[in-house]
Design a protein around this motif. Structure first.
Motif, mmCIF file in Angstrom:
data_model
loop_
_atom_site.group_PDB
_atom_site.id
_atom_site.type_symbol
_atom_site.label_atom_id
_atom_site.label_comp_id
_atom_site.label_asym_id
_atom_site.label_seq_id
_atom_site.Cartn_x
_atom_site.Cartn_y
_atom_site.Cartn_z
ATOM 1 N N ASN A 1 0.819 -1.217 0.000
ATOM 2 C CA ASN A 1 0.000 0.000 0.000
ATOM 3 C C ASN A 1 0.852 1.266 0.000
ATOM 4 O O ASN A 1 0.345 2.356 -0.291
ATOM 5 C CB ASN A 1 -0.929 0.009 1.215
ATOM 6 C CG ASN A 1 -1.994 -1.071 1.133
ATOM 7 O OD1 ASN A 1 -2.326 -1.551 0.046
ATOM 8 N ND2 ASN A 1 -2.534 -1.470 2.275
ATOM 9 N N ASN A 2 2.120 1.140 0.364
ATOM 10 C CA ASN A 2 3.031 2.283 0.387
ATOM 11 C C ASN A 2 4.119 2.160 -0.673
ATOM 12 O O ASN A 2 5.238 2.653 -0.502
ATOM 13 C CB ASN A 2 3.660 2.413 1.780
ATOM 14 C CG ASN A 2 2.672 2.883 2.830
ATOM 15 O OD1 ASN A 2 2.422 4.075 2.995
ATOM 16 N ND2 ASN A 2 2.079 1.930 3.543
ATOM 17 N N ARG A 3 3.751 1.532 -1.770
ATOM 18 C CA ARG A 3 4.718 1.306 -2.853
ATOM 19 C C ARG A 3 5.351 2.594 -3.361
ATOM 20 O O ARG A 3 6.541 2.643 -3.655
ATOM 21 C CB ARG A 3 4.034 0.582 -4.015
ATOM 22 C CG ARG A 3 4.960 0.349 -5.208
ATOM 23 C CD ARG A 3 4.204 -0.266 -6.360
ATOM 24 N NE ARG A 3 3.244 0.652 -6.949
ATOM 25 C CZ ARG A 3 3.527 1.508 -7.928
ATOM 26 N NH1 ARG A 3 4.752 1.580 -8.409
ATOM 27 N NH2 ARG A 3 2.601 2.309 -8.418
ATOM 28 N N GLU A 4 4.567 3.671 -3.442
ATOM 29 C CA GLU A 4 5.105 4.916 -3.993
ATOM 30 C C GLU A 4 6.222 5.477 -3.118
ATOM 31 O O GLU A 4 7.230 5.994 -3.626
ATOM 32 C CB GLU A 4 3.984 5.938 -4.167
ATOM 33 C CG GLU A 4 2.978 5.557 -5.254
ATOM 34 C CD GLU A 4 1.939 6.645 -5.477
ATOM 35 O OE1 GLU A 4 2.039 7.710 -4.811
ATOM 36 O OE2 GLU A 4 1.037 6.445 -6.302
ATOM 37 N N ILE A 5 6.066 5.394 -1.785
ATOM 38 C CA ILE A 5 7.121 5.857 -0.881
ATOM 39 C C ILE A 5 8.383 5.033 -1.097
ATOM 40 O O ILE A 5 9.490 5.565 -1.235
ATOM 41 C CB ILE A 5 6.654 5.741 0.583
ATOM 42 C CG1 ILE A 5 5.563 6.769 0.871
ATOM 43 C CG2 ILE A 5 7.831 5.920 1.547
ATOM 44 C CD1 ILE A 5 4.949 6.643 2.257
ATOM 45 N N ILE A 6 8.220 3.710 -1.134
ATOM 46 C CA ILE A 6 9.361 2.802 -1.312
ATOM 47 C C ILE A 6 10.022 3.043 -2.657
ATOM 48 O O ILE A 6 11.258 3.051 -2.769
ATOM 49 C CB ILE A 6 8.881 1.346 -1.178
ATOM 50 C CG1 ILE A 6 8.384 1.099 0.250
ATOM 51 C CG2 ILE A 6 9.989 0.365 -1.538
ATOM 52 C CD1 ILE A 6 7.634 -0.205 0.425
ATOM 53 N N CYS A 7 9.221 3.273 -3.657
ATOM 54 C CA CYS A 7 9.736 3.520 -5.011
ATOM 55 C C CYS A 7 10.502 4.839 -5.071
ATOM 56 O O CYS A 7 11.626 4.891 -5.566
ATOM 57 C CB CYS A 7 8.582 3.521 -6.003
ATOM 58 S SG CYS A 7 9.070 3.733 -7.720
ATOM 59 N N PRO B 1 14.298 7.162 5.030
ATOM 60 C CA PRO B 1 13.685 7.113 6.365
ATOM 61 C C PRO B 1 12.248 6.615 6.376
ATOM 62 O O PRO B 1 11.843 5.903 7.306
ATOM 63 C CB PRO B 1 13.774 8.562 6.841
ATOM 64 C CG PRO B 1 13.856 9.377 5.594
ATOM 65 C CD PRO B 1 14.641 8.544 4.626
ATOM 66 N N ARG B 2 11.469 6.969 5.369
ATOM 67 C CA ARG B 2 10.064 6.560 5.388
ATOM 68 C C ARG B 2 9.919 5.063 5.109
ATOM 69 O O ARG B 2 9.060 4.395 5.695
ATOM 70 C CB ARG B 2 9.262 7.379 4.377
ATOM 71 C CG ARG B 2 9.150 8.863 4.750
ATOM 72 C CD ARG B 2 8.285 9.623 3.766
ATOM 73 N NE ARG B 2 8.896 9.659 2.443
ATOM 74 C CZ ARG B 2 8.274 10.075 1.340
ATOM 75 N NH1 ARG B 2 6.999 10.477 1.415
ATOM 76 N NH2 ARG B 2 8.897 10.099 0.180
ATOM 77 N N ASP C 1 10.248 -0.918 10.195
ATOM 78 C CA ASP C 1 10.379 -1.009 11.655
ATOM 79 C C ASP C 1 9.119 -1.581 12.310
ATOM 80 O O ASP C 1 9.165 -2.009 13.464
ATOM 81 C CB ASP C 1 10.675 0.374 12.242
ATOM 82 C CG ASP C 1 12.140 0.757 12.092
ATOM 83 O OD1 ASP C 1 12.965 -0.143 11.865
ATOM 84 O OD2 ASP C 1 12.448 1.961 12.199
ATOM 85 N N GLN C 2 8.020 -1.580 11.575
ATOM 86 C CA GLN C 2 6.763 -2.090 12.123
ATOM 87 C C GLN C 2 6.577 -3.588 11.877
ATOM 88 O O GLN C 2 5.537 -4.147 12.235
ATOM 89 C CB GLN C 2 5.590 -1.318 11.501
ATOM 90 C CG GLN C 2 5.633 0.181 11.721
ATOM 91 C CD GLN C 2 4.502 0.896 10.996
ATOM 92 O OE1 GLN C 2 3.336 0.499 11.098
ATOM 93 N NE2 GLN C 2 4.830 1.948 10.271
#
Length: 277
Positions: A112-118, A165-166, A172-173
């Motif tokens: 769901n957070n692919r854009e941040i990782i990308c 960091p994001r 970390d979760q």
């Protein structure tokens, strides 16, 4: 037809009928036992503990298994009957894309957070300011393959995580991943022309997941006897102790996030006792 001939034919027919009834009875008994075994999904031995109740129900099978200490003494394995009903599919013997495991480990959150990782991974591809380094295990036959490690052996790389960091805040979760002392978490960038030799991971204590932030046409992975490719924004999950091999025959680079996590069948107390790899 003489009386002797008729008597002979009658005896033959009766003999066949008796034989057929005996065969049917044996088949019915065998099917009943098999059905019972499959319904119970009987575990004969798990983590080196013999299940006496179950083994009494299949004594001859257990007598054979009792002669194989490499199997009945395997503390990180099990021996059991297993049945897959019509419509079931496993790729290959790994529990691939198991929704229950994926949800439990937070991998859906990463999807769901692919854009941040990308975005954070792309930023590290810069040749002047990025932190990718060549693959160090000599698994490549050809091509350019680099990695950017965030966690290794259950330890966080603080310097690298400050650059993404994001992404690391998400990881970390997931203690099953960031605390996996027999695995790693890294970005992997593979350019066209790469061929990774057939190889196996060092342990079956972990499950490996690949998230594809950027997947062009061309790259593919073989695990066991089945070959697949990645899909952007989705995980593929496999046991990397099975032989696997990678090719990239496309025209653009492929970027994935590799996440190792503890095999769900290894209990917490055993995880603590295992040495890092």
């Amino acid at each position: 037809m003489s009386g002797k001939t008729r008597l002979f034919i009658l005896c033959m027919l009766l003999g066949k009928l008796v034989e057929q009834q005996r065969s049917n009875k044996m088949l019915e008994e065998g099917m009943a036992l098999m059905d019972k075994a499959l319904r119970l999904a009987m575990t004969l031995d798990q983590l080196r503990r013999k299940n006496e109740n179950h083994c009494r129900k299949v004594p001859r099978t257990w007598a054979l298994l009792d002669q194989i200490p490499e199997a009945n003494g395997c503390r990180r394995g099990q021996i059991k009957y297993s049945v897959i009903h019509p419509g079931g599919h496993v790729w290959p013997h790994t529990g691939l894309t198991n929704c229950r495991i994926r949800a439990h480990l937070g991998l859906k959150m990463l999807e769901n957070n692919r854009e941040i990782i990308c975005d954070e991974g792309f930023a590290q591809l810069d040749q002047k300011t990025g932190s990718f380094s060549p693959e160090e295990e000599n698994l490549r036959e050809t091509g350019d393959w680099k990695q950017f490690t965030l966690y290794q052996r259950g330890r966080k790389n603080e310097n690298h995580c400050r650059k993404v960091p994001r992404t690391c805040a998400l990881l970390d979760q997931i203690p099953e991943a960031n605390g996996c002392r027999r695995g790693q978490i890294n970005y992997s960038v593979m350019h066209p022309g790469v061929h990774v030799w057939p190889h196996t991971g060092p342990t079956n204590c972990r499950i490996r997941a690949h998230l594809g932030p950027k997947v062009p046409q061309g790259p593919r992975i073989r695990v066991g006897n089945e070959t697949r490719t990645w899909k952007e924004g989705k995980f593929i999950i496999f046991d990397d102790s099975f032989e696997h091999e990678v090719w990239h025959d496309g025209i653009d680079f492929r970027l994935v996030l590799i996440v190792d996590f503890w095999h769900p069948e290894i209990p917490e107390h055993e995880r603590r006792s295992l040495s890092p790899i």
